[in-house]
Write a protein that holds these residues in place. Sequence first.
Motif, PDB file in Angstrom:
ATOM      1  N   ARG A  88       0.811  -1.212   0.000  1.00 22.93           N
ATOM      2  CA  ARG A  88       0.000   0.000   0.000  1.00 22.93           C
ATOM      3  C   ARG A  88       0.851   1.272   0.000  1.00 22.93           C
ATOM      4  NH1 ARG A  88      -4.263   0.675   4.159  1.00 22.93           N
ATOM      5  NH2 ARG A  88      -5.172   1.994   2.543  1.00 22.93           N
ATOM      6  N   GLY A  89       2.176   1.108  -0.107  1.00 24.67           N
ATOM      7  CA  GLY A  89       3.028   2.271  -0.257  1.00 24.67           C
ATOM      8  C   GLY A  89       3.439   2.917   1.054  1.00 24.67           C
ATOM      9  N   ARG A  90       4.228   3.981   0.919  1.00 22.96           N
ATOM     10  CA  ARG A  90       4.811   4.675   2.058  1.00 22.96           C
ATOM     11  C   ARG A  90       3.739   5.245   2.978  1.00 22.96           C
ATOM     12  NH1 ARG A  90      10.241   6.318   1.524  1.00 22.96           N
ATOM     13  NH2 ARG A  90       9.932   7.124   3.629  1.00 22.96           N
ATOM     14  N   PHE A  91       4.018   5.145   4.277  1.00 24.94           N
ATOM     15  CA  PHE A  91       3.224   5.754   5.362  1.00 24.94           C
ATOM     16  C   PHE A  91       1.828   5.130   5.519  1.00 24.94           C
ATOM     17  CE2 PHE A  91       5.750   9.241   3.311  1.00 24.94           C
ATOM     18  CZ  PHE A  91       6.823   9.172   4.205  1.00 24.94           C
ATOM     19  N   ARG A  92       1.612   3.970   4.892  1.00 20.85           N
ATOM     20  CA  ARG A  92       0.319   3.295   5.011  1.00 20.85           C
ATOM     21  C   ARG A  92       0.551   1.842   5.404  1.00 20.85           C
ATOM     22  NH1 ARG A  92      -3.241   4.224  -0.246  1.00 20.85           N
ATOM     23  NH2 ARG A  92      -4.874   3.615   1.229  1.00 20.85           N
ATOM     24  N   PRO A  93      -0.319   1.275   6.231  1.00 20.45           N
ATOM     25  CA  PRO A  93      -0.146  -0.122   6.643  1.00 20.45           C
ATOM     26  C   PRO A  93      -0.478  -1.084   5.510  1.00 20.45           C
ATOM     27  CG  PRO A  93      -2.174   0.755   7.558  1.00 20.45           C
ATOM     28  CD  PRO A  93      -1.474   1.909   6.905  1.00 20.45           C
ATOM     29  N   THR A  94       0.376  -2.062   5.305  1.00 23.12           N
ATOM     30  CA  THR A  94       0.122  -3.168   4.391  1.00 23.12           C
ATOM     31  C   THR A  94      -0.243  -4.388   5.234  1.00 23.12           C
ATOM     32  OG1 THR A  94       1.588  -2.353   2.645  1.00 23.12           O
ATOM     33  CG2 THR A  94       1.156  -4.725   2.696  1.00 23.12           C
ATOM     34  N   LYS A  95      -1.448  -4.863   5.055  1.00 21.83           N
ATOM     35  CA  LYS A  95      -1.978  -5.909   5.924  1.00 21.83           C
ATOM     36  C   LYS A  95      -1.629  -7.295   5.405  1.00 21.83           C
ATOM     37  CE  LYS A  95      -6.290  -7.436   8.144  1.00 21.83           C
ATOM     38  NZ  LYS A  95      -7.740  -7.147   8.287  1.00 21.83           N
ATOM     39  N   ILE A  96      -1.118  -8.134   6.301  1.00 20.04           N
ATOM     40  CA  ILE A  96      -0.975  -9.559   6.018  1.00 20.04           C
ATOM     41  C   ILE A  96      -2.285 -10.216   6.435  1.00 20.04           C
ATOM     42  CG2 ILE A  96       0.285 -11.674   6.541  1.00 20.04           C
ATOM     43  CD1 ILE A  96       2.702  -9.929   7.251  1.00 20.04           C
ATOM     44  N   PRO A  97      -3.027 -10.816   5.528  1.00 21.87           N
ATOM     45  CA  PRO A  97      -4.311 -11.401   5.901  1.00 21.87           C
ATOM     46  C   PRO A  97      -4.161 -12.435   7.021  1.00 21.87           C
ATOM     47  CG  PRO A  97      -4.067 -11.338   3.514  1.00 21.87           C
ATOM     48  CD  PRO A  97      -2.731 -10.972   4.090  1.00 21.87           C
ATOM     49  N   PRO A  98      -4.969 -12.333   8.072  1.00 16.27           N
ATOM     50  CA  PRO A  98      -4.867 -13.310   9.165  1.00 16.27           C
ATOM     51  C   PRO A  98      -5.004 -14.749   8.693  1.00 16.27           C
ATOM     52  CG  PRO A  98      -6.226 -11.452   9.822  1.00 16.27           C
ATOM     53  CD  PRO A  98      -5.956 -11.281   8.359  1.00 16.27           C
ATOM     54  N   SER A  99      -5.762 -14.959   7.606  1.00 10.04           N
ATOM     55  CA  SER A  99      -5.922 -16.318   7.095  1.00 10.04           C
ATOM     56  C   SER A  99      -4.646 -16.865   6.484  1.00 10.04           C
ATOM     57  CB  SER A  99      -7.042 -16.350   6.051  1.00 10.04           C
ATOM     58  OG  SER A  99      -6.734 -15.492   4.952  1.00 10.04           O
ATOM     59  N   HIS A 100      -3.662 -15.981   6.223  1.00 10.92           N
ATOM     60  CA  HIS A 100      -2.382 -16.402   5.656  1.00 10.92           C
ATOM     61  C   HIS A 100      -1.320 -16.572   6.738  1.00 10.92           C
ATOM     62  CE1 HIS A 100      -3.360 -14.637   1.401  1.00 10.92           C
ATOM     63  NE2 HIS A 100      -4.322 -15.392   1.892  1.00 10.92           N
ATOM     64  N   MET A 101      -1.712 -16.475   7.991  1.00 11.74           N
ATOM     65  CA  MET A 101      -0.749 -16.469   9.091  1.00 11.74           C
ATOM     66  C   MET A 101      -1.132 -17.505  10.141  1.00 11.74           C
ATOM     67  SD  MET A 101       0.209 -13.281  11.602  1.00 11.74           S
ATOM     68  CE  MET A 101       0.995 -13.582  13.186  1.00 11.74           C
ATOM     69  N   VAL A 102      -0.140 -18.215  10.635  1.00 15.73           N
ATOM     70  CA  VAL A 102      -0.339 -19.110  11.770  1.00 15.73           C
ATOM     71  C   VAL A 102      -0.274 -18.273  13.042  1.00 15.73           C
ATOM     72  CG1 VAL A 102       0.541 -21.095  13.033  1.00 15.73           C
ATOM     73  CG2 VAL A 102       0.682 -21.057  10.549  1.00 15.73           C
ATOM     74  N   ALA A 103      -1.345 -18.300  13.838  1.00 12.13           N
ATOM     75  CA  ALA A 103      -1.366 -17.518  15.075  1.00 12.13           C
ATOM     76  C   ALA A 103      -0.286 -18.006  16.038  1.00 12.13           C
ATOM     77  CB  ALA A 103      -2.738 -17.604  15.725  1.00 12.13           C
ATOM     78  N   VAL A 104       0.231 -17.087  16.844  1.00 11.77           N
ATOM     79  CA  VAL A 104       1.339 -17.395  17.754  1.00 11.77           C
ATOM     80  C   VAL A 104       0.917 -17.106  19.193  1.00 11.77           C
ATOM     81  CG1 VAL A 104       3.731 -16.892  18.364  1.00 11.77           C
ATOM     82  CG2 VAL A 104       3.015 -16.821  15.965  1.00 11.77           C
ATOM     83  N   TYR A 105       0.960 -18.101  20.024  1.00 12.42           N
ATOM     84  CA  TYR A 105       0.665 -17.948  21.452  1.00 12.42           C
ATOM     85  C   TYR A 105       1.925 -17.537  22.191  1.00 12.42           C
ATOM     86  CZ  TYR A 105      -0.387 -19.213  26.286  1.00 12.42           C
ATOM     87  OH  TYR A 105      -0.557 -19.192  27.640  1.00 12.42           O
ATOM     88  N   ILE A 106       1.818 -16.472  22.996  1.00 11.61           N
ATOM     89  CA  ILE A 106       2.947 -16.003  23.801  1.00 11.61           C
ATOM     90  C   ILE A 106       2.507 -16.024  25.257  1.00 11.61           C
ATOM     91  CG2 ILE A 106       4.653 -14.187  24.156  1.00 11.61           C
ATOM     92  CD1 ILE A 106       3.999 -13.111  21.394  1.00 11.61           C
ATOM     93  N   PRO A 107       3.113 -16.838  26.111  1.00  8.98           N
ATOM     94  CA  PRO A 107       2.707 -16.901  27.516  1.00  8.98           C
ATOM     95  C   PRO A 107       2.961 -15.584  28.236  1.00  8.98           C
ATOM     96  CG  PRO A 107       4.082 -18.790  26.900  1.00  8.98           C
ATOM     97  CD  PRO A 107       4.182 -17.798  25.784  1.00  8.98           C
ATOM     98  N   ALA A 108       2.356 -15.431  29.415  1.00  8.84           N
ATOM     99  CA  ALA A 108       2.594 -14.249  30.246  1.00  8.84           C
ATOM    100  C   ALA A 108       4.054 -14.173  30.662  1.00  8.84           C
ATOM    101  CB  ALA A 108       1.698 -14.295  31.485  1.00  8.84           C
ATOM    102  N   ASN A 109       4.558 -12.961  30.783  1.00  2.00           N
ATOM    103  CA  ASN A 109       5.917 -12.708  31.281  1.00  2.00           C
ATOM    104  C   ASN A 109       6.975 -13.437  30.454  1.00  2.00           C
ATOM    105  OD1 ASN A 109       4.960 -11.153  33.619  1.00  2.00           O
ATOM    106  ND2 ASN A 109       4.228 -13.133  34.366  1.00  2.00           N
ATOM    107  N   SER A 110       6.837 -13.359  29.142  1.00  2.00           N
ATOM    108  CA  SER A 110       7.799 -14.041  28.279  1.00  2.00           C
ATOM    109  C   SER A 110       8.091 -13.189  27.049  1.00  2.00           C
ATOM    110  CB  SER A 110       7.281 -15.415  27.866  1.00  2.00           C
ATOM    111  OG  SER A 110       6.086 -15.290  27.117  1.00  2.00           O
ATOM    112  N   THR A 111       9.055 -13.630  26.261  1.00  2.00           N
ATOM    113  CA  THR A 111       9.495 -12.892  25.076  1.00  2.00           C
ATOM    114  C   THR A 111       9.413 -13.792  23.858  1.00  2.00           C
ATOM    115  OG1 THR A 111      11.005 -11.509  26.374  1.00  2.00           O
ATOM    116  CG2 THR A 111      11.442 -11.675  24.015  1.00  2.00           C
TER     117      THR A 111
END
Length: 247
Positions: free
Chosen positions: A207-230
């Motif tokens: 979408r060009g400069r200064f605009r967000p380019t969205k990665i469709p959630p359906s194209h992404m494996v969701a990532v679980y991050i536990p509390a107090n972790s990196t």
Amino acid sequence: QFTPIKIYANTSQALYITLTTPELRYSNGNLGVGKVYRNDDVIEVKEGVGIGAFPFGKYFYPRNWNGVILYEIGTSSDAVTTQEIVTARPSNFPSKLPSKPPNHATTACAPVSSKTSFRPATGTVSAVVPNSAAIIGTSYTGNNGSYGTCFDIATKKNPIVVQGINIHVQTNNLVLVEVYTRVDTHVGFENMKAAWTRIVHSNVRGRGRFRPTKIPPSHMVAVYIPANSTQGFYITITTPDLRYTNI
């Protein structure tokens, strides 16, 4: 390139692997088609058949596939942890990596300028905690850029599931985006390809400069991050159009 397959609990999924030459190796079975010959605490692999032509033809049974299955255990929000199961007689060179590593000749997270080691990403991360949803964004100043950027997400008292990412690119063309992740920080692992798991491989319209380019959630494996972790993330595209910001 392999498209992930979602298999629901208490169900079966059939797979067919074929080559254009008779070089695929398998083992003779002795239990019967549909009988379990390899299993762990999560899945079972059952005896099947061998195919005598490409792409379909005469079949022989029972036969046991040789190889490695890399799979991820889903949660109710499709967060995953990576596992693997190996057949009793694997082929000579099963892949030990969950996905193809970055193929750029330059360092994975190398900045354009050598004055500082890293650059903060410019973009947006969407995540959920139980019974809520949230978005955290960064600046879209984008006064630097290259092929990729690394950054960490650190959770506080709540676990989260990262379900979407927006990036910042300076083009309106289609770009091939890959996103990798790892438990703990990216620091010290920028050149260790085996330390990363790919969660996105998708062509996205910039979408060009200064605009967000969205990665469709359906194209992404969701990532679980536990509390107090990196959790470390690495975003890369195949052209030097990814934008980030100097400190």
